[in-house]
Design a protein around this motif. Structure first.
Motif, PDB file in Angstrom:
ATOM      1  N   GLY A 152     -25.497   3.471 -15.501  1.00 17.36           N
ATOM      2  CA  GLY A 152     -25.729   3.085 -14.113  1.00 17.36           C
ATOM      3  C   GLY A 152     -24.571   3.421 -13.202  1.00 17.36           C
ATOM      4  O   GLY A 152     -24.563   3.028 -12.035  1.00 17.36           O
ATOM      5  N   ASN A 153     -23.569   4.135 -13.732  1.00 13.78           N
ATOM      6  CA  ASN A 153     -22.458   4.668 -12.928  1.00 13.78           C
ATOM      7  C   ASN A 153     -22.568   6.191 -12.995  1.00 13.78           C
ATOM      8  O   ASN A 153     -22.120   6.810 -13.967  1.00 13.78           O
ATOM      9  N   SER A 154     -23.173   6.777 -11.971  1.00 17.00           N
ATOM     10  CA  SER A 154     -23.589   8.178 -12.033  1.00 17.00           C
ATOM     11  C   SER A 154     -22.457   9.152 -12.314  1.00 17.00           C
ATOM     12  O   SER A 154     -22.681  10.209 -12.903  1.00 17.00           O
ATOM     13  N   TYR A 155     -21.240   8.818 -11.912  1.00 16.28           N
ATOM     14  CA  TYR A 155     -20.153   9.784 -12.010  1.00 16.28           C
ATOM     15  C   TYR A 155     -19.106   9.401 -13.054  1.00 16.28           C
ATOM     16  O   TYR A 155     -17.993   9.915 -13.028  1.00 16.28           O
ATOM     17  N   LEU A 156     -19.475   8.517 -13.972  1.00 14.58           N
ATOM     18  CA  LEU A 156     -18.599   8.228 -15.107  1.00 14.58           C
ATOM     19  C   LEU A 156     -18.826   9.285 -16.182  1.00 14.58           C
ATOM     20  O   LEU A 156     -19.939   9.780 -16.364  1.00 14.58           O
ATOM     21  N   CYS A 157     -17.790   9.608 -16.937  1.00 15.94           N
ATOM     22  CA  CYS A 157     -17.930  10.595 -18.000  1.00 15.94           C
ATOM     23  C   CYS A 157     -16.993  10.237 -19.151  1.00 15.94           C
ATOM     24  O   CYS A 157     -16.096   9.412 -19.008  1.00 15.94           O
ATOM     25  N   GLY A 158     -17.218  10.876 -20.283  1.00 15.51           N
ATOM     26  CA  GLY A 158     -16.402  10.624 -21.464  1.00 15.51           C
ATOM     27  C   GLY A 158     -17.065   9.632 -22.400  1.00 15.51           C
ATOM     28  O   GLY A 158     -18.021   8.940 -22.037  1.00 15.51           O
ATOM     29  N   GLU A 159     -16.568   9.586 -23.624  1.00 11.79           N
ATOM     30  CA  GLU A 159     -17.137   8.683 -24.627  1.00 11.79           C
ATOM     31  C   GLU A 159     -16.983   7.222 -24.197  1.00 11.79           C
ATOM     32  O   GLU A 159     -16.003   6.875 -23.540  1.00 11.79           O
ATOM     33  N   PRO A 160     -17.992   6.382 -24.519  1.00 10.55           N
ATOM     34  CA  PRO A 160     -19.133   6.635 -25.402  1.00 10.55           C
ATOM     35  C   PRO A 160     -20.351   7.255 -24.718  1.00 10.55           C
ATOM     36  O   PRO A 160     -21.406   7.346 -25.332  1.00 10.55           O
ATOM     37  N   LEU A 161     -20.240   7.654 -23.451  1.00 10.86           N
ATOM     38  CA  LEU A 161     -21.348   8.314 -22.775  1.00 10.86           C
ATOM     39  C   LEU A 161     -21.517   9.728 -23.311  1.00 10.86           C
ATOM     40  O   LEU A 161     -20.563  10.342 -23.802  1.00 10.86           O
ATOM     41  N   ASP A 162     -22.725  10.258 -23.201  1.00 10.27           N
ATOM     42  CA  ASP A 162     -22.974  11.638 -23.621  1.00 10.27           C
ATOM     43  C   ASP A 162     -22.489  12.641 -22.580  1.00 10.27           C
ATOM     44  O   ASP A 162     -22.368  13.829 -22.871  1.00 10.27           O
ATOM     45  N   THR A 163     -22.222  12.161 -21.365  1.00 13.55           N
ATOM     46  CA  THR A 163     -21.760  13.044 -20.294  1.00 13.55           C
ATOM     47  C   THR A 163     -20.290  13.390 -20.501  1.00 13.55           C
ATOM     48  O   THR A 163     -19.436  12.505 -20.518  1.00 13.55           O
ATOM     49  N   LYS A 164     -20.011  14.670 -20.690  1.00 14.26           N
ATOM     50  CA  LYS A 164     -18.618  15.076 -20.870  1.00 14.26           C
ATOM     51  C   LYS A 164     -17.975  15.355 -19.518  1.00 14.26           C
ATOM     52  O   LYS A 164     -18.637  15.738 -18.552  1.00 14.26           O
ATOM     53  N   CYS A 165     -16.672  15.153 -19.447  1.00 16.87           N
ATOM     54  CA  CYS A 165     -15.930  15.400 -18.221  1.00 16.87           C
ATOM     55  C   CYS A 165     -15.653  16.894 -18.070  1.00 16.87           C
ATOM     56  O   CYS A 165     -15.617  17.626 -19.059  1.00 16.87           O
ATOM     57  N   PRO A 166     -15.458  17.377 -16.841  1.00 14.73           N
ATOM     58  CA  PRO A 166     -15.167  18.802 -16.629  1.00 14.73           C
ATOM     59  C   PRO A 166     -13.946  19.253 -17.422  1.00 14.73           C
ATOM     60  O   PRO A 166     -12.914  18.587 -17.429  1.00 14.73           O
ATOM     61  N   GLY A 167     -14.095  20.374 -18.125  1.00 17.95           N
ATOM     62  CA  GLY A 167     -12.997  20.923 -18.914  1.00 17.95           C
ATOM     63  C   GLY A 167     -12.739  20.197 -20.207  1.00 17.95           C
ATOM     64  O   GLY A 167     -11.717  20.414 -20.856  1.00 17.95           O
ATOM     65  N   GLU A 168     -13.673  19.334 -20.611  1.00 19.55           N
ATOM     66  CA  GLU A 168     -13.492  18.542 -21.820  1.00 19.55           C
ATOM     67  C   GLU A 168     -14.407  19.054 -22.913  1.00 19.55           C
ATOM     68  O   GLU A 168     -15.476  19.603 -22.654  1.00 19.55           O
ATOM     69  N   GLU A 169     -13.985  18.877 -24.166  1.00 26.23           N
ATOM     70  CA  GLU A 169     -14.809  19.265 -25.302  1.00 26.23           C
ATOM     71  C   GLU A 169     -16.037  18.367 -25.370  1.00 26.23           C
ATOM     72  O   GLU A 169     -16.022  17.243 -24.875  1.00 26.23           O
ATOM     73  N   PRO A 170     -17.129  18.847 -25.977  1.00 27.86           N
ATOM     74  CA  PRO A 170     -18.327  18.008 -26.111  1.00 27.86           C
ATOM     75  C   PRO A 170     -18.014  16.724 -26.859  1.00 27.86           C
ATOM     76  O   PRO A 170     -17.094  16.669 -27.674  1.00 27.86           O
ATOM     77  N   THR A 171     -18.789  15.665 -26.557  1.00 28.21           N
ATOM     78  CA  THR A 171     -18.604  14.388 -27.228  1.00 28.21           C
ATOM     79  C   THR A 171     -19.027  14.491 -28.677  1.00 28.21           C
ATOM     80  O   THR A 171     -19.674  15.440 -29.096  1.00 28.21           O
ATOM     81  N   LYS A 172     -18.669  13.495 -29.470  1.00 28.68           N
ATOM     82  CA  LYS A 172     -18.989  13.507 -30.892  1.00 28.68           C
ATOM     83  C   LYS A 172     -20.482  13.593 -31.130  1.00 28.68           C
ATOM     84  O   LYS A 172     -20.942  14.282 -32.031  1.00 28.68           O
ATOM     85  N   SER A 173     -21.263  12.863 -30.314  1.00 23.83           N
ATOM     86  CA  SER A 173     -22.712  12.886 -30.508  1.00 23.83           C
ATOM     87  C   SER A 173     -23.276  14.264 -30.229  1.00 23.83           C
ATOM     88  O   SER A 173     -24.170  14.736 -30.918  1.00 23.83           O
TER      89      SER A 173
END
Length: 237
Positions: A152-173
């Motif tokens: 419900g926070n559209s611009y949050l990124c990084g684990e544990p979310l599946d949305t990765k941050c710009p320039g970041e490696e894909p999440t574990k999932s």
């Protein structure tokens, strides 16, 4: 004090005074003087007395008071389902004893303070349905919570979310899903290749046996003759 309307009547006046002192910027004393109907009451070390605050569903507005970070004895803080704005206090990590933190369903903005990852005792966290953005701070504690704690926070990124941050490696999932697909593809390729090799080897072996071994040629000829006769007999019927 959840789901209440906080008010005071005209015949109940009070004075609320907070004093703090310290050395070198380090707070060591936090007292509260409360004047209630002419009676002055003083509470020593009030920061350790208060253990739980629940002001959920009270239609509260404005920012979260930065003085909240001084309540170092706090174990549970629930300010959910209000209309709070502004940012989460950057020094929320001072609340080392905090076990429950629920700030969901407000209008909080800004990034999640990195100090939040320093609260080792935190077992319940809900920051969902706000306007937070940026990368979720890295820390064993925060990454152990489910993604629903941050949704419900559209611009949050990084684990544990599946949305990765710009320039970041894909999440574990995401990595595990990709690896799973690659492993499945490799397995199918190997399976079909082994089937092809097996069929080719068997076919070549059969042909070579028929051509090189007289007994096999004779048996194969009898089989073909019998098969042809049966087909012709069936056709005439």
């Amino acid at each position: 004090m959840a789901q209440n309307t906080i008010s005071s009547t005209s015949d109940q006046s009070y004075d609320f005074n907070v004093t703090a002192s310290g050395i070198g910027g380090i707070l060591y004393d936090f007292d509260i003087s409360l004047m209630w109907k002419g009676v002055d009451q003083r509470f020593k070390n009030a920061d350790m007395l208060l253990k739980s605050i629940d002001l959920s569903s009270n239609h509260l507005t404005g920012d979260i008071p930065p003085e909240m970070e001084y309540l170092i004895g706090l174990i549970s803080l629930n300010l959910s389902r209000n209309n709070l704005t502004g940012e989460i206090t950057s020094n929320i990590g001072y609340l080392k004893l905090l076990d429950v933190l629920d700030l969901s369903r407000n209008h909080l903005s800004g990034t999640i303070p990195s100090s939040l990852a320093q609260i080792d005792r935190l077992s319940v966290l809900n920051l969902s349905n706000n306007q937070l953005y940026g990368k979720i701070p890295i820390g064993t504690q925060l990454q152990s919570f489910p993604a629903s704690s941050f949704e419900g926070n559209s611009y949050l990124c990084g684990e544990p979310l599946d949305t990765k941050c710009p320039g970041e490696e894909p999440t574990k999932s995401q990595v595990s899903t990709t690896n799973g697909g690659d492993e499945s593809s490799i397995f199918l390729e190997a399976f079909y290749m082994s089937m092809g090799i097996g069929f080719f080897t068997g076919f070549v072996g059969l042909v070579c046996s028929i051509l090189l071994l007289p007994s096999w040629r004779e048996t194969y000829s009898k089989f073909l003759n019998t098969l042809i006769l049966k087909v012709l007999k069936w056709w005439k019927q």
